[in-house]
Scaffold this motif. Structure first.
Motif, PDB file in Angstrom:
ATOM      1  N   PHE A 449      18.380 -84.189   9.127  1.00 15.99           N
ATOM      2  CA  PHE A 449      19.474 -83.217   9.070  1.00 15.99           C
ATOM      3  C   PHE A 449      19.652 -82.794   7.620  1.00 15.99           C
ATOM      4  CE2 PHE A 449      20.134 -86.042  12.674  1.00 15.99           C
ATOM      5  CZ  PHE A 449      20.194 -85.119  13.718  1.00 15.99           C
ATOM      6  N   PRO A 450      18.694 -82.007   7.108  1.00 18.44           N
ATOM      7  CA  PRO A 450      18.630 -81.728   5.664  1.00 18.44           C
ATOM      8  C   PRO A 450      19.793 -80.915   5.134  1.00 18.44           C
ATOM      9  CG  PRO A 450      17.052 -80.370   6.895  1.00 18.44           C
ATOM     10  CD  PRO A 450      17.587 -81.375   7.857  1.00 18.44           C
ATOM     11  N   GLY A 451      20.520 -80.237   6.019  1.00 16.82           N
ATOM     12  CA  GLY A 451      21.661 -79.446   5.557  1.00 16.82           C
ATOM     13  C   GLY A 451      22.969 -80.173   5.666  1.00 16.82           C
ATOM     14  N   ALA A 452      22.950 -81.518   5.818  1.00 19.75           N
ATOM     15  CA  ALA A 452      24.172 -82.273   6.081  1.00 19.75           C
ATOM     16  C   ALA A 452      24.467 -83.265   4.965  1.00 19.75           C
ATOM     17  CB  ALA A 452      24.051 -83.012   7.404  1.00 19.75           C
ATOM     18  N   GLU A 453      25.681 -83.808   5.002  1.00 21.51           N
ATOM     19  CA  GLU A 453      26.091 -84.909   4.126  1.00 21.51           C
ATOM     20  C   GLU A 453      26.717 -85.987   4.999  1.00 21.51           C
ATOM     21  OE1 GLU A 453      29.586 -84.364   1.683  1.00 21.51           O
ATOM     22  OE2 GLU A 453      30.065 -82.498   2.752  1.00 21.51           O
ATOM     23  N   LEU A 454      26.764 -87.208   4.480  1.00 19.55           N
ATOM     24  CA  LEU A 454      27.349 -88.337   5.216  1.00 19.55           C
ATOM     25  C   LEU A 454      28.770 -88.588   4.739  1.00 19.55           C
ATOM     26  CD1 LEU A 454      24.260 -90.710   5.206  1.00 19.55           C
ATOM     27  CD2 LEU A 454      25.445 -89.911   7.249  1.00 19.55           C
ATOM     28  N   ARG A 455      29.661 -88.882   5.715  1.00 22.09           N
ATOM     29  CA  ARG A 455      31.045 -89.214   5.369  1.00 22.09           C
ATOM     30  C   ARG A 455      31.647 -90.085   6.469  1.00 22.09           C
ATOM     31  NH1 ARG A 455      34.913 -84.261   4.271  1.00 22.09           N
ATOM     32  NH2 ARG A 455      33.211 -83.868   2.797  1.00 22.09           N
ATOM     33  N   ARG A 456      32.483 -91.048   6.041  1.00 21.47           N
ATOM     34  CA  ARG A 456      33.229 -91.843   7.019  1.00 21.47           C
ATOM     35  C   ARG A 456      34.522 -91.117   7.367  1.00 21.47           C
ATOM     36  NH1 ARG A 456      31.180 -96.998   7.846  1.00 21.47           N
ATOM     37  NH2 ARG A 456      29.685 -97.661   6.233  1.00 21.47           N
ATOM     38  N   VAL A 457      34.757 -90.941   8.649  1.00 22.63           N
ATOM     39  CA  VAL A 457      35.947 -90.209   9.087  1.00 22.63           C
ATOM     40  C   VAL A 457      36.988 -91.148   9.704  1.00 22.63           C
ATOM     41  CG1 VAL A 457      34.801 -87.988   9.383  1.00 22.63           C
ATOM     42  CG2 VAL A 457      34.771 -89.646  11.262  1.00 22.63           C
TER      43      VAL A 457
END
Length: 458
Positions: A449-457
């Motif tokens: 998913f090269p257009g994404a970032e990781l985040r905890r929600v």
């Protein structure tokens, strides 16, 4: 103060809390009029709206919908009737392998060549109702408990921990994005099968799988301010497909990519075209590639132990399916009313392809009973896979090879293909290959998913 967790339909990233999900386990289309559930030694409460709840341990229950409503019988006693029944553990218990109620004879792999029936052990609350005389069973449970079941159903709990974490992030993101209107008219959010995500309960859980869900708790992919609709399939075949060519829409965070390390010969096939298709499917480069989903990285003789319980052994990276003319004609007629009166298939050709070589449109040239030349266009990769297999073709990335007799009539059709599934988003066998090469879960999901970032929600 206890606050009721949000349902998945009400959940938003700003909620900051783990939602509860409703998963359809027995569906109307399964045609079940009776259902058997064995309760464990843990105490459960059975109830129906307007009725007095009853507490049970280790009971055997049967539910029957042949009369329209739902008759519930406990340990062979005379049944009680209700419109809907709820079975809920009295006390919360930690998630563990084999913990929950055992449900018999459930359908899995609906509509695919791996369809079968199996027992499943389900944690959380169960709801039994009927629609049109057919039973519907819904499992209601926290999202993270559900995800532990997903990652050990989609693939095996024997997969490396970093793969399980990556699969968990993708599965969590796909569910929380909640963009696809698959079951809006049903009393559940998502079903338990390949239509949505595989979920087969707790029998395949391990401590490693439970930790994969807990260690990535609340971790999702975000793109353009929204949770990514993080699709995945079994094997991309070497090139990841664009969602535009699968569902006809753009999905932020998903894109075309080569599923291999930089500099790998697979990069020469981005995109796959009619000109390079033959080499992509059969070329000498296949012996040297380190494409993550290739047998050079995940050997075929080792793959079986990493697959899900309902998956079948096979050649996922490259495969061939062959039909005689008469087999193909019978198959197409059984699948397509438009071909009623078919006398002869003259040709089958791919007229449009995606970037991974997947056919997004085919044309069938045929003669009707009167000998008139006809042409039928099939403009959808899913429908193409439906009609070109007795149950469901592995993928639509294929080259149709027609063998003709001396008079030019079709004798047989060989479909030489690549990959299993739609090929967009995360490639499960590719992600497995990356984890076997020591790559961590964050790098794995950001690769796909090269257009994404990781985040905890939460």
């Amino acid at each position: 103060m206890n606050v009721t967790p949000p349902g998945i339909r009400q959940w938003r990233p700003e909620t900051g809390r783990e939602p509860v999900v409703r998963i359809g386990v027995a569906l109307v289309e399964d045609g079940m009029t009776s259902l058997r559930i064995d309760l464990p030694g843990d105490e459960y409460e059975i109830s129906t709206p307007g009725g007095s709840p009853r507490r049970l341990r280790g009971a055997k229950l049967t539910f029957d919908a042949s009369g329209g409503a739902v008759d519930a019988s406990v340990d062979g006693q005379p049944p009680a009737t209700g419109e809907r029944w709820s079975l809920a553990p009295v006390a919360d218990a930690p998630l563990a392998c084999g913990r929950g109620a055992r449900v018999h004879d459930l359908v899995t792999g609906r509509g695919f060549h791996w369809q079968k029936r199996m027992e499943q052990v389900l944690p959380g609350r169960l709801e039994v109702s009927a629609v049109g005389g057919k039973l519907v069973l819904v499992n209601v449970l926290p999202l993270e408990a559900y995800l532990a079941g997903v990652i050990t159903s989609e693939m095996s709990s024997q997969c490396p921990p970093e793969f399980l974490r990556a699969q968990c992030v993708a599965a969590r993101s796909w569910l929380l994005a909640f963009t696809e209107p698959k079951h809006d008219a049903d009393p559940f959010d998502r079903c338990n099968d390949d239509c949505c995500q595989r979920y087969q309960g707790t029998e395949d859980l391990t401590d490693v799988a439970i930790d994969a869900a807990e260690s990535t708790r609340g971790l999702v992919l975000l793109a353009e301010g929204k949770v990514v609709d993080a699709n995945y399939s079994k094997s991309c075949g070497g090139i990841v497909e664009l969602p535009e060519h699968v569902w006809g829409i753009r999905k932020p965070g998903l894109g075309v990519l080569v599923d291999a390390p930089p500099g790998d010969p697979a990069g020469e096939f981005n995109p796959v075209t009619d000109q390079n298709l033959s080499d992509y499917l059969r070329g000498d480069w296949l012996a040297a590639t380190n494409a993550y989903c290739s047998p050079n990285v995940v050997p075929d003789d080792q793959l079986t132990r990493f697959l899900g319980r309902v998956d079948e052994a096979g050649q996922y990276f490259r495969w061939t399916v062959t039909y005689s003319h008469d087999e193909l004609a019978a198959l197409l007629q059984s699948k397509m009313p438009e071909l009623a009166g078919l006398r002869e298939i003259r040709d089958l050709a791919v007229t449009k392809r995606g970037v991974s070589g997947r056919a997004t449109e085919i044309a069938i040239n045929w003669l009707d009973a009167a000998g008139r030349a006809r042409r039928l266009v099939v403009p959808d990769q899913y429908r193409i896979r439906q009609i070109l297999h007795r149950s469901f073709l592995y993928s639509s990335a294929f080259d149709p090879q027609v063998k003709r007799d001396g008079s030019g009539r079709m004798e047989s059709l060989a479909l030489v293909g690549a990959g299993w599934g739609h090929g967009a988003g995360l490639c499960q066998i590719g992600a497995l290959g990356m984890s076997l090469r020591g790559i961590g879960h964050e790098a794995i999901v950001l690769h796909y998913f090269p257009g994404a970032e990781l985040r905890r929600v939460y």
